[in-house]
Each structure stands twice: as C-alpha cells, then as structure tokens.
Design an enzyme around this catalytic site. Structure first.
Site, PDB file in Angstrom:
ATOM      1  CE  LYS A 124      81.013  -6.175 114.669  1.00 31.71           C
ATOM      2  NZ  LYS A 124      80.362  -6.179 113.344  1.00 31.71           N
ATOM      3  CG  ASP A 142      85.861  -5.482 112.472  1.00 29.82           C
ATOM      4  OD1 ASP A 142      86.986  -6.039 112.470  1.00 29.82           O
ATOM      5  OD2 ASP A 142      85.717  -4.279 112.201  1.00 29.82           O
TER       6      ASP A 142
END
Length: 219
Positions: A124, A142
C-alpha cells in the site's frame, strides 16, 4: 451479492466518480517523495488529518533521512506520539532512513520492489509513493478502497493484494493512480462506514449494495 466482473461496468462507475471528484489528490500533505514516505508510514492506523497536523511541525525540523537518523528514538517517539503505535513507527522510520542512505544515496527509490523492501513499507505504502510521487501506475488499497470494492461487487475479499490485482484487471492503467483517490473520497463523503448516504450517491443506481432510506427519496 453477485459480483460485477465486467470491465465496462467498472469503468462506468469510475467515470462517474471521476466527474464527481475531478480534482482528487492525496489527503496527506507533502512537498517531496521523502515527506510522502514518512507521512504514509505514520498514517498506518491513523487518520490523514492527524498525520498532517504532526508532519506540519515535523518537516520543519527534520527534512532529510540523516536528520531522522540523528534523532534519538525517544525524541522521535515524542514527535509522532499522537499518530499511535509510535514506538514501532519510530523504529521503522529510523531503519528506513538508514536504508535510504545505505542503499539509495539518501533518495526515495522509484522502483516498486526497492520501495517494498524498505522498513515500514508494504504494498500500500509503495503504491502511494509510486503513484503520487513518481506518477508510476499503481493502486493503493486503503480501508476505503477495500470496503467500496466489496460493496460495489468488484470482489468478495478483504485481502488488499487480491483487491489490488482485481482493480488492475478491471480498470485501464490510466485510471489506476486516481482510482484510489476517487474511492477514498467517495468513502469519506458519501459511502461512510455504517452510515452510508445512499440517497445522495451518484453511483447509487449502479451499486448492488444500495439501500434506500425510508425518509428520503432517491435522487
């Protein structure tokens, strides 16, 4: 819920979000790749708003990897205390800065695999930096991206890696970077966890999870 696996359907959803949120950008405030790296490490289990408050003062004092290395662990913990998990984050930041100096001449690498190898950096964080700092096509998954991808029927999984792969299969590469911002913005403004504003949703007609409020008329 039946999954929506059609590329045209996914692009239609994102075209609407693109029109609704034409000026999306990262919620984190930064002025260079290194600041984005530190901010993203701090954002784990913390709101972007809180991180921005902390980094506003942090980046005035410490501007380069060497600055963070010279800080004591205790002092760095104090600086980032309000972001939560401050002990581990401080360790990750200091290790990461040492790795930047040792392996990358003090600069944040552009290569995705090099980014993932840094302390405190997962897919991420690497995707956030690759996409927003360097303009390299990437999708950062997310909590908002994870939740909305499932609600919209793109996938039935809580695994961020699988969600990333699925969205990349569904969307043109030119959509990858901003797709995260479109979903995150929509998640914050309309599709709020546990209290979604379905009747105000621009993609409500297409969403398989749409729930009409008895007190409001769908637009």
């Amino acid at each position: 819920m039946q999954l929506r696996t059609n590329n045209d359907f996914a692009k239609r959803i994102f075209d609407i979000l693109k029109k609704e949120y034409p000026k999306v950008k990262p919620a984190l405030v930064y002025s260079n790749p290194f600041e984005l790296l530190i901010s993203t490490i701090l954002s784990a289990q913390c709101t972007d708003e809180r991180v921005n408050i902390v980094t506003k003062e942090l980046f005035k004092k410490y501007k380069e990897p060497q600055d963070f290395i010279e800080l004591s662990q205790e002092q760095l913990e104090k600086e980032i205390f309000s972001t939560g998990f401050y002990k581990q984050k401080a360790k990750n930041i200091k290790f990461c800065c040492k790795e930047l100096i040792k392996n990358h001449k003090g600069k944040v690498p552009r290569d995705f695999d090099d980014l993932v190898r840094l302390s405190g950096v997962g897919r991420k964080t690497a995707s956030v930096i690759a996409g927003n700092a360097f303009g390299i096509p990437a999708i950062a998954v997310d909590t908002h991206v994870k939740r909305l991808s499932n609600l919209l029927g793109f996938i039935d999984s809580q695994n961020p890696d699988k969600i990333e792969i699925r969205l990349k299969e569904l969307l043109p590469e030119s959509y990858w970077i901003k797709s995260s911002h479109w979903l995150a913005t929509h998640g914050r403004k309309i599709c709020i966890a546990n209290r979604p504003k379905c009747n105000e949703c621009v993609i409500g007609d297409l969403c398989p999870s749409f729930t009409s409020s008895p007190n409001k008329k769908k637009k």
